[in-house]
Design an enzyme around this catalytic site. Structure first.
Site, PDB file in Angstrom:
ATOM      1  N   GLU A   1     -12.010  13.293  13.093  1.00 12.20           N
ATOM      2  CA  GLU A   1     -11.305  13.703  11.878  1.00 12.20           C
ATOM      3  C   GLU A   1     -12.070  14.852  11.225  1.00 12.20           C
ATOM      4  O   GLU A   1     -13.242  15.085  11.516  1.00 12.20           O
ATOM      5  CB  GLU A   1     -11.165  12.545  10.879  1.00 12.20           C
ATOM      6  CG  GLU A   1     -10.195  11.468  11.312  1.00 12.20           C
ATOM      7  CD  GLU A   1      -9.898  10.434  10.240  1.00 12.20           C
ATOM      8  OE1 GLU A   1      -9.086   9.536  10.512  1.00 12.20           O
ATOM      9  OE2 GLU A   1     -10.474  10.533   9.135  1.00 12.20           O
TER      10      GLU A   1
ATOM     11  N   ASP B   1      -7.327   4.418   8.966  1.00 13.41           N
ATOM     12  CA  ASP B   1      -8.682   4.430   8.409  1.00 13.41           C
ATOM     13  C   ASP B   1      -8.965   3.194   7.558  1.00 13.41           C
ATOM     14  O   ASP B   1     -10.118   2.779   7.428  1.00 13.41           O
ATOM     15  CB  ASP B   1      -8.894   5.687   7.561  1.00 13.41           C
ATOM     16  CG  ASP B   1      -8.950   6.950   8.410  1.00 13.41           C
ATOM     17  OD1 ASP B   1      -9.439   6.877   9.554  1.00 13.41           O
ATOM     18  OD2 ASP B   1      -8.496   8.007   7.945  1.00 13.41           O
TER      19      ASP B   1
ATOM     20  N   HIS C   1       0.813  -1.218   0.000  1.00 12.02           N
ATOM     21  CA  HIS C   1       0.000   0.000   0.000  1.00 12.02           C
ATOM     22  C   HIS C   1       0.849   1.271   0.000  1.00 12.02           C
ATOM     23  O   HIS C   1       0.344   2.356   0.284  1.00 12.02           O
ATOM     24  CB  HIS C   1      -0.940   0.007   1.211  1.00 12.02           C
ATOM     25  CG  HIS C   1      -2.217   0.749   0.959  1.00 12.02           C
ATOM     26  ND1 HIS C   1      -3.231   0.243   0.177  1.00 12.02           N
ATOM     27  CD2 HIS C   1      -2.646   1.955   1.378  1.00 12.02           C
ATOM     28  CE1 HIS C   1      -4.228   1.111   0.145  1.00 12.02           C
ATOM     29  NE2 HIS C   1      -3.892   2.167   0.858  1.00 12.02           N
TER      30      HIS C   1
END
Length: 512
Positions: A275, A159, A92
């Site tokens: 957030e 997240d 990732h």
């Protein structure tokens, strides 16, 4: 004997066996069957989630035990020309950080299929409380699934959960819980690490602390994490998920900072997640997750102001707090300066909330919009300059130039939840912000978005806003020296101690 894999090529109904090319080096006999250099393996290891950088390794290594990784690193050091070794979890990274050019990529997830790997084991002691011993190759979604079976959960999350434990701990691992519990690297009791010299070391704050602190946030430069002991706490079952819209940045930043200041005054005083996000006139503006009756007024508000700020928070609860959670939220929300009438609440399962990005991923994959270039930029900046950043970047770069922004996140964190001995670099203020520009682009226009990133960084430099990149990407060692600042000398020393031949994580481009 080299490991050869047949590639099945289907042509006019005929299956042809095509052997892999000979390896460019002679591997030791005890791990020779772990290497692959067929087209499938090489192609997979030649790119990452960013789809911007491509690097072709000489081979991909498929370990079945941590001993295999240790043997590989020892071999790489003793080879006539030291081989670059890149550990790859879920791949990732966005700028080739998990790759190596003409070296060996270690497919860490191959350990998941073998019981000899560390796996996921849950324990408890009077000194530590509940914890999970987790293989560095494991994905956080699997850690969550296993711990929930025992009514437990890690406390700090990214997240997106389909990331490897070793990967996030090599960076920091931040998300909406960081203000309260710190990053994921602040919630680790112990590590097993295979250093760049091929040594297997169990380390903690008290045992080999230099290696422990260096590896956490160390960008893979000192060793490969093969096991992490992660702090757990009782998991609550459900989440009150709140979203509020603001048309004034000073109001949302003031409210964010007030909410994170409640942390530590008692279990019921604060929120569990916080957030902020941007909604911008030029879009893409996705309001599908809001009630249909409210969608037109949200679009109208964004159209009117051009830029709207979204404050997202969550409060976890279970059966024992079901009757009180709404009252607690009313107290928390009272006095916040969101636009009247733009308060939206959902009640969802705990696992659904934590895994929410994956549901978006499934939709994007169906639309062919997941495996596309991602010229992301993630930065930390001090609280004292966040208003200047809003004016100069959000309003005068992104909005004024009508940049199609995708997802832009911003939220504050408390510095006292971070351990300064760790390699990760953060601003020197008690409260600092992260800003994440999470672009998804087409293959032919990612450079236009990258130009916006450079414009943003140039604005900060010109105006004296000290920023530190998270998931950093720099083009010169001078940039890296500036990034680490006072930590650079120690970072160099740790590299010399634990990876003197500089074979680990060449894709970071720090020493290579």
């Amino acid at each position: 004997m080299f490991y050869m894999i047949s590639i099945l090529v289907i042509s006019i109904g005929v299956i042809i066996s095509q052997p892999a090319d000979t390896l460019s080096f002679v591997p030791p006999r005890n791990i020779s069957d772990k290497f692959r250099n067929d087209l499938v393996a090489i192609d997979l290891a030649s790119t990452d989630y960013g789809h911007i950088v491509q690097k072709k390794p000489a081979a991909v290594f498929y370990p079945t035990s941590t001993d295999d990784i240790r043997s590989l690193i020892q071999f790489a050091n003793n080879n006539s020309s030291p081989l670059g070794i890149a550990a790859r979890g879920h791949g990732h990274s966005v700028r080739g950080q998990c790759m190596t050019d003409n070296g060996v990529v270690v497919n860490m997830t191959n350990l998941i299929n073998h019981k000899s790997g560390p796996g996921i084991f849950i324990s408890q002691t009077p000194a530590l409380g509940s914890y999970a011993d987790v293989g560095g190759e494991q994905l956080w979604i699997d850690v969550l699934t296993q711990t929930l079976k025992r009514g437990l959960s890690p406390v700090s999350w990214t997240d997106y959960l389909y990331l490897s434990v070793g990967g996030t701990l090599s960076n920091a691992g931040i998300g909406g819980q960081t203000f309260r519990f710190g990053p994921q690297i602040s919630n680790v009791f112990e590590l097993d690490v295979i250093t760049g010299k091929g040594d297997f070391v169990t380390c903690s704050k008290d045992k080999s602390p230099e290696l422990f602190y260096a590896v956490l946030g160390g960008l893979g430069q000192f060793g490969i994490i093969t096991r992490a002991r992660i702090a757990l706490q009782p998991a609550l079952k459900r989440v009150k998920w709140i979203r509020m819209l603001y048309n004034d940045f000073s109001a949302i930043s003031r409210d964010q900072e007030r909410l994170i200041s409640l942390n530590g005054r008692g279990e019921k005083d604060g929120v569990d997640y916080l957030e902020g996000l941007l909604l911008m006139r030029q879009g893409p503006l996705d309001v599908s997750s809001y009630p249909k009756s409210d969608q037109p007024k949200i679009v109208s508000l964004v159209t009117q102001y051009g830029i709207i700020y979204l404050l997202e928070l969550a409060k976890y609860y279970d059966d024992s707090t079901r009757d009180s959670v709404d009252k607690e939220l009313q107290v928390l929300v009272k006095g916040l300066s969101f636009v009247p009438g733009f308060y939206f609440a959902k009640d969802v399962e705990y696992i659904y909330f934590l895994n929410r990005v994956h549901y978006d991923e499934l939709i994007l994959r169906k639309q062919g919009l997941w495996d596309v270039p991602h010229p992301w930029l993630n930065i930390f900046l001090p609280k004292s300059r966040i208003s200047d950043f809003d004016f100069g970047v959000f309003k005068n770069i992104l909005l004024k130039e009508s940049v199609t922004v995708g997802i832009v996140k911003f939220y504050p964190m408390n510095r006292n939840k971070w351990e300064d001995k760790m390699s990760c670099v953060i601003p020197d203020e008690d409260v600092f912000y992260t800003v994440a520009l999470l672009y998804s682009t087409r293959i032919f226009d990612w450079e236009a978005y990258d130009a916006v990133n450079k414009q943003l960084l140039e604005f900060c430099e010109k105006n004296g806003i000290p920023v530190k990149q998270y998931l950093p990407y720099y083009e010169t060692q001078r940039d890296w020296i500036n990034h680490f600042g006072s930590k650079w000398t120690n970072f160099q020393e740790m590299k010399a101690n634990f990876d003197p031949n500089k074979i680990l994580s060449p894709g970071q481009r720090i020493f290579n």
